[in-house]
Structures are given as C-alpha cells and as structure tokens.
Design an enzyme around this catalytic site. Structure first.
Site, PDB file in Angstrom:
ATOM      1  N   THR A  40      18.567  35.182   9.401  1.00 42.34           N
ATOM      2  CA  THR A  40      19.370  35.698   8.286  1.00 42.34           C
ATOM      3  C   THR A  40      19.112  34.893   7.008  1.00 42.34           C
ATOM      4  O   THR A  40      19.052  35.449   5.910  1.00 42.34           O
ATOM      5  CB  THR A  40      20.872  35.597   8.649  1.00 42.34           C
ATOM      6  N   HIS A  43      16.032  36.138   5.448  1.00 46.84           N
ATOM      7  CA  HIS A  43      16.270  37.387   4.693  1.00 46.84           C
ATOM      8  C   HIS A  43      16.834  37.067   3.310  1.00 46.84           C
ATOM      9  O   HIS A  43      16.443  37.653   2.309  1.00 46.84           O
ATOM     10  CB  HIS A  43      17.268  38.301   5.420  1.00 46.84           C
TER      11      HIS A  43
END
Ligand code: NAD
Ligand code: ZN
Length: 342
Positions: A40, A43
C-alpha cells in the site's frame, strides 16, 4: 519530529520535520522504533489511480510498526510507559451493529492508519487505545513491526481447517510466504506455492512449501499427479491479486474445497462460476485482521515456535527510505524494515 509524508499529489515521499501528534483522552502516544513497508505504501509512493482517489495530501504514511508507549490519555487504562506495542491499522467506529456485536473487523466505517489518518512512518504516532496491541517485552522488534501483514497472512491461512490438508497458495509476496509458514506450522500435508518470481519462490521454499512452481512453466494438474493427489486441493489461499491465479486455483480444488482470497483482483475479473457451484466450493474474502483474535493467534504461534524471520530480507535506517522503496519495487525482496532510532 521527523516523518515521511506524502506532501504533494505526485510520485515520491518527503522526510520532513512536523509537529508531534496530540494525544486525545482515549489515545496512546507511541515512540516508533521500527516500521515495515507495505505494498500500500508503494501505491501511495507511486501515486497511482487508487492513491489518487483515496489519499488526501499532506499525510504521514505507513501503518506497520512497533514502538514504545510514552504517554496515555486520561481515559486510558491498561497501558504504561515503556510497554512495547504495535497498532491495529483499522480504526473502527465502535457503534455500528458489527462493532457492537464484537465483529469489529466487519465495521463499514473503518478508517485506516497511514491512508485516511496520520500514519506510523514518524518518530511518534498517536492512536486510540482500542487499537494498541501489547507485545511480550522480549519480542523481536523486526517481527513486531510486521504484525499487520503477518496478521493478513494468519487471518487468511486460518480461515479454514488445515490439519492434514493439501493447500495451494498463489502469490509468494511477503504475505503469501508468511501464510506458507503458518500453514506448515498448522500441520497441513502438501503446500504448493505458485509465483512467477524466482526470488520469491525461493523464499516460499525456505518458509515451508512442499513444492514451488512458476505458473508459466508448470500447471497445478501436473503437480497434483506428481504429489499423488487425486481429488484436488482442499484449501486455496489467493495472495497475488491475479485473476489468472484465481482461475487456475478454482479449477484445481477438490469438490467441497475452500478458498480464502486476500489478493485484490482488478475490476471485471471473470472467473468460472459454474465450477464454484457444481463443485460446491466455499469462497471467503479476507480483509485485515480479526480484532483481536488474529493478534492473539499470531502471538501464540510465535511463542510455540513459528519462525517467520526469513521473510525480512532488508533493513534500512529511515533516512535511507529511498533505497528501501527501491529495494521493494525491485521485486527481489520480502519484507523491508525501517529503523526509526535517532
Ligand atoms: P505482493 O504484490 O508483494 O505479492 C504478490 C505476488 O503475486 C508477487 O510475488 C507476484 O509475483 C505474484 N504473482 C503475480 N502474478 C501471479 C500469478 N499469476 N500466479 C501466482 N502469483 C502471481 O503482495 P503482498 O504484499 O504479499 O500482498 C498479497 C496480496 O494481498 C496483494 O494483492 C495485496 O494487494 C493484497 N492485500 C490485501 C489485504 C486485505 O486486507 N485484503 C491486505 C494486504 C494486502
Ligand atoms: Zn463500526
């Protein structure tokens, strides 16, 4: 204090001086010692479409951490300065039907540390006391720093009974290889791990896979014959987010088999529903960790000899975060831990 922040809505992270967080009456202030980098965070670093629509800048990022309690709010009991703790990254509402029934992992009003609220890539973090997990004082700090993704692995792996079962795991990223170790610890029979990345297949072997395969070269049917299996896999654990992997898993399950899916597939992923129906497969989506049953099980398994230390392949000081993110993006890594000491 120093913190890694997503300062602007474009690629990158910035290490900056920011004010220390305030401590609300129900909060615990934690001096962060080590953090883990999650997919994450990549990202958010890359500022992809998901990050663009989810994250508001500026934001302190990161949610995998271990640290030490330094202060508690006036309503907080049960924690004292010096306690070694990690944080559950999902902050729930406490008032919805699921929360009130004790099913906090199913709260629909969840906000996430380092995504929708201030994160852990900082010298200090303040979170509600209901999100704080106290470790045994002697826990290995690197392992404690990755309890969040370890929890994803445990929540998925223990979704279905495992003793004596034949298990297929697709995706040998950090979470897939930790799941491999958990499935081995829980006394499964064969554990076949599928990943096109050879570095990660090697990690899966170290973590207890019976057999690792490259899906571009070998097929799960042929593997079943090699292992003397006749009816298909009993349990599937999807940890790649690849629709091709999920399709291959579905077509190699035994009748009545069970699949736990943690990997997040792309939009419009077509799968073979008729096989799911006719072979009476059970499919369960997995998000986060159960609060706090998963945390309890992680702790007990580590105390009973489960060893996940090989998943940590790189360590950097937080000031070397660029190198750490590069290592993570290379694909030639397991978990990467950042040290937040001065
Ligand atoms: P990762 O991206 O590091 O690992 C995914 C692995 O899948 C990689 O090693 C990749 O080579 C492999 N892969 C790609 N195509 C494949 C294929 N066709 N067959 C088999 N393997 C293939 O991810 P991670 O950090 O280990 O997380 C695993 C998955 O879980 C990711 O999809 C992530 O987005 C998801 N995730 C979900 C939750 C949740 O709460 N549901 C939480 C964390 C992560
Ligand atoms: Zn709720």
């Amino acid at each position: 204090m120093q913190a890694l922040i997503k300062k602007f809505p474009c690629e990158g992270l910035w290490l900056e001086e920011v004010p220390e967080p305030t401590v609300g009456v129900n909060d615990v202030l934690i001096r962060v010692h080590r953090t883990g980098i999650c997919g994450t965070d990549i990202h958010i670093y890359n500022w992809d479409k998901w990050a663009e629509k989810t994250v508001l800048t500026p934001l302190i990022v990161g949610h995998e951490f271990v640290g030490e309690v330094v202060e508690t709010g006036s309503n907080v009991s049960g924690f004292t300065s010096g306690d070694i703790v990690s944080g559950e990254g999902h902050v729930v509402c406490g008032q919805c039907r699921n929360c009130l029934a004790g099913r906090r992992h199913l709260c629909s009003e969840t906000s996430s540390v380092g995504i929708n609220r201030s994160g852990a890539f900082a010298e200090y973090i303040s979170i509600p006391s209901t999100n704080v997990w106290r470790h045994a004082p002697k826990i290995d700090l690197d392992i404690a720093a990755i309890f969040d993704p370890f929890g994803n692995a445990v929540h998925s792996a223990l979704a279905f009974p495992l003793i004596g079962e034949d298990v297929v795991i697709t995706g040998a990223g950090p979470i897939g290889v930790m799941a491999t170790a958990v499935v081995r610890h829980a006394a499964a029979r064969h554990i076949v791990v599928v990943d096109p990345n050879s570095y990660r297949r090697q990690l899966a072997s170290i973590m207890g896979a019976t057999l690792v395969i490259d899906p571009r070269e070998r097929d799960l049917k042929e593997i079943q014959a090699e292992l003397g299996m006749v009816e298909g896999f009993d349990v599937g654990i999807e940890m790649s987010g690849s629709t091709a992997a999920l399709r291959s898993m579905i077509s190699n399950m035994c009748h009545g088999g069970s699949i736990a899916i943690l990997g997040i597939p792309g939009a419009d992923s077509e799968i073979d529903w008729s096989t799911i129906v006719l072979n009476m497969l059970t499919i369960r989506g997995i998000c986060g960790r159960e609060m706090y049953e998963t945390w309890y099980k992680m702790t007990v398994m580590l105390n009973n000899g489960l060893d996940i230390s090989s998943v940590i392949t790189h360590r950097f000081h937080h000031r070397e975060y660029q190198k750490a993110f590069e290592a993570m993006k290379s694909g030639e890594s397991g978990k990467i831990v950042l040290d937040w000491s001065k």
